[in-house]
Design an enzyme around this catalytic site. Structure first.
Site, PDB file in Angstrom:
ATOM      1  N   GLU A 168      -0.065  -0.848   0.717  1.00 49.27           N
ATOM      2  CA  GLU A 168      -0.995  -0.564  -0.377  1.00 49.27           C
ATOM      3  C   GLU A 168      -0.246  -0.501  -1.686  1.00 49.27           C
ATOM      4  OE1 GLU A 168      -4.098  -0.604   0.154  1.00 49.27           O
ATOM      5  OE2 GLU A 168      -4.221  -0.384   2.328  1.00 49.27           O
ATOM      6  N   LYS A 208      -6.842 -13.504  18.556  1.00 52.66           N
ATOM      7  CA  LYS A 208      -7.310 -12.346  19.331  1.00 52.66           C
ATOM      8  C   LYS A 208      -7.062 -12.570  20.830  1.00 52.66           C
ATOM      9  CE  LYS A 208      -8.718  -9.691  15.965  1.00 52.66           C
ATOM     10  NZ  LYS A 208      -7.875  -8.573  15.524  1.00 52.66           N
ATOM     11  N   GLY A 223      -1.389   0.448  10.062  1.00 54.09           N
ATOM     12  CA  GLY A 223      -2.602  -0.039   9.386  1.00 54.09           C
ATOM     13  C   GLY A 223      -3.605   1.094   9.256  1.00 54.09           C
ATOM     14  N   SER A 263      -7.141   2.159   5.790  1.00 53.59           N
ATOM     15  CA  SER A 263      -8.550   1.821   5.577  1.00 53.59           C
ATOM     16  C   SER A 263      -9.181   1.342   6.877  1.00 53.59           C
ATOM     17  CB  SER A 263      -8.702   0.758   4.476  1.00 53.59           C
ATOM     18  OG  SER A 263      -8.054  -0.429   4.847  1.00 53.59           O
ATOM     19  N   GLY A 264     -10.487   1.070   6.838  1.00 50.28           N
ATOM     20  CA  GLY A 264     -11.193   0.501   7.984  1.00 50.28           C
ATOM     21  C   GLY A 264     -11.021   1.307   9.265  1.00 50.28           C
ATOM     22  N   PHE A 265     -10.799   0.582  10.384  1.00 54.85           N
ATOM     23  CA  PHE A 265     -10.696   1.251  11.688  1.00 54.85           C
ATOM     24  C   PHE A 265      -9.461   2.153  11.789  1.00 54.85           C
ATOM     25  CE2 PHE A 265     -13.487  -2.347  12.918  1.00 54.85           C
ATOM     26  CZ  PHE A 265     -14.523  -1.602  13.457  1.00 54.85           C
ATOM     27  N   TYR A 303     -15.550 -17.504  14.392  1.00 54.82           N
ATOM     28  CA  TYR A 303     -14.635 -16.444  14.821  1.00 54.82           C
ATOM     29  C   TYR A 303     -13.990 -16.755  16.181  1.00 54.82           C
ATOM     30  CZ  TYR A 303     -12.524 -11.870  14.622  1.00 54.82           C
ATOM     31  OH  TYR A 303     -11.596 -10.862  14.546  1.00 54.82           O
TER      32      TYR A 303
END
Ligand code: NAI
Length: 394
Positions: A76, A244, A48, A51-53, A235
């Protein structure tokens, strides 16, 4: 062709290659001028990483002091006759270009991280480019869908037990949209855990242990969110929170497995940020815009790159022991959860409504950051200059 931003609700339909290049360059510049990562890992796998983190951790580890070589897996779309492709595709392309210029190896594997085929491709790449072993594995996948054998799982972002009402800020028409979220069914909760919980992270670590690709001292991390009480109904107490919790449990199991290699596994709790994944969370954007406003005023605002450089330099590498809370979580969400910050955010949120959100909150900053994720809004990029998309297709 000239590429304009096209947004559909909270999803970007176009991306600008040169803006994505500029976003990667600015992140590189930030980590190069920051306090460096000392004794960091040299051979890093990011699942992953486009992008992002995930992208920010890749940039931090290559350019922020560790000089790491990286293999990144991402899902992608490149440009085609149907469209210009996704921002992550261009982020991968330009990260690799910058890494090569700096003499570093950067391998981009584009495919489905959940599949055994991509896991095999990564094992082969580790053999070829990392002399068979990896020192650090970052799991940063955010996905709405997982295929396994003949089954398709679809994750949902819903509350559990009772409906929750809130608002979502629509980025295409700058409208506040009241949102009523109905509770998830048991099947939806199960599907969300299957995708966003720890199952695939564990499959990756098992696959790498089985292929003898784990180096002595190898560590692995995945990312989580807890947030303040005001976000809990959508969340922490919703489907994502259950997923999570499963991820947190998985980190303990993986920690035991990696102890055999003198390594470890941790979940890192990050702050709320605008990314492709978080813009999609219904009912979450008013909180984000209020948080941005308060943290920017206090001078404590961080983006993905600031979070990742701070994670590596103060929690994972420049320290003797990894600091964790009483649930063995690494916390890099401390500035978000600061008591005074949260008090101000709560007060601001109570005032926000469909007429004033654009003026009172940092909606403009939120939108600007969303556009920047897709390569738009950079002063240094000439958006009137045509882009040769065929060059990327080739
Ligand atoms: P993002 O959308 O920017 O990145 C997601 C990554 O996953 C991309 O590289 C994408 O290509 C990859 N991906 C998606 N499906 C894939 C598949 N099937 N195969 C291979 N790669 C795939 O998301 P973001 O926000 O950086 O999320 C990463 C992690 O951080 C997630 O676990 C998320 O829950 C967590 N997190 C996010 C926060 C936020 O506010 N954005 C806060 C705290 C944690």
């Amino acid at each position: 062709m000239i590429i304009e931003p096209v947004i559909d609700g909270v999803v970007a339909r176009t991306a600008h290659p040169l803006g994505c290049k500029e976003a990667v360059r600015q992140q590189i510049e930030y980590v190069q001028s920051s306090s460096p990562i000392i004794n960091g890992p040299k051979r890093v796998l990011i699942i992953g990483g486009s992008s992002g983190f995930g992208l920010a951790s890749r940039i931090a580890l290559t350019f922020g002091g560790a000089n790491a070589d990286t293999i990144s897996v991402s899902y992608e779309k490149g440009p085609s006759e149907k469209g210009v492709g996704t921002a992550g595709f261009y982020n991968n392309h330009y990260f690799k270009e910058y890494a090569h210029q700096a003499g570093r190896t950067a391998i981009n594997i584009q495919g489905d991280a959940f599949s055994p085929e991509v896991k095999n491709d990564v094992v082969e790449a580790i053999e070829t480019y990392f002399e068979g072993e990896v020192d650090f594995i970052i799991y940063s996948v955010a996905s709405g869908l997982r295929r396994q054998d003949d089954k398709i799982w679809r994750s949902v972002i819903k509350p559990i037990g009772q409906s929750v009402s809130g608002a979502t800020l629509m980025l295409d028409n700058d409208q506040w949209q009241d949102t009523e979220l109905t509770p998830a069914s048991d099947e939806e909760i199960e599907a969300t855990v299957k995708i966003m919980g720890g199952d695939d992270w564990e499959s990756w670590i098992d696959a790498l242990i089985n292929s003898e690709s784990i180096a002595n001292g190898c560590q692995t991390i995945a990312f989580s969110y807890i947030g303040p009480e005001v976000t809990h109904p959508i969340y922490l107490e919703g489907t994502l929170g259950v997923a999570k919790a499963d991820l947190h449990q998985t980190s303990h199991a993986l920690n035991l497995k990696l102890a055999n290699f003198d390594g470890g596994a941790y979940t890192t709790v990050c702050k709320a940020l605008v990314t492709k994944a978080s813009a999609y969370i219904p009912g979450f954007s008013p909180y984000l815009t209020a948080l941005y406003k308060v943290m920017k005023q206090k001078g404590t605002h961080e983006g993905c790159i600031e979070q990742m450089q701070r994670l590596f330099t103060t929690k994972l590498y420049n320290v003797e022991h990894v600091p964790v809370d009483n649930e063995r979580l690494i916390r890099i969400d401390d500035l978000e959860l600061d008591a005074d910050t949260q008090q101000q955010v709560t007060e601001l949120l109570a005032q926000l409504n469909s007429n004033n959100f654009s003026e009172f909150s940092d909606y403009q900053g939120f939108k600007q950051e969303f556009l920047a994720l897709n390569g738009f809004g950079f002063d240094s990029v000439n958006y009137q200059s045509p882009i040769d998309i065929d060059m990327f297709i080739k």
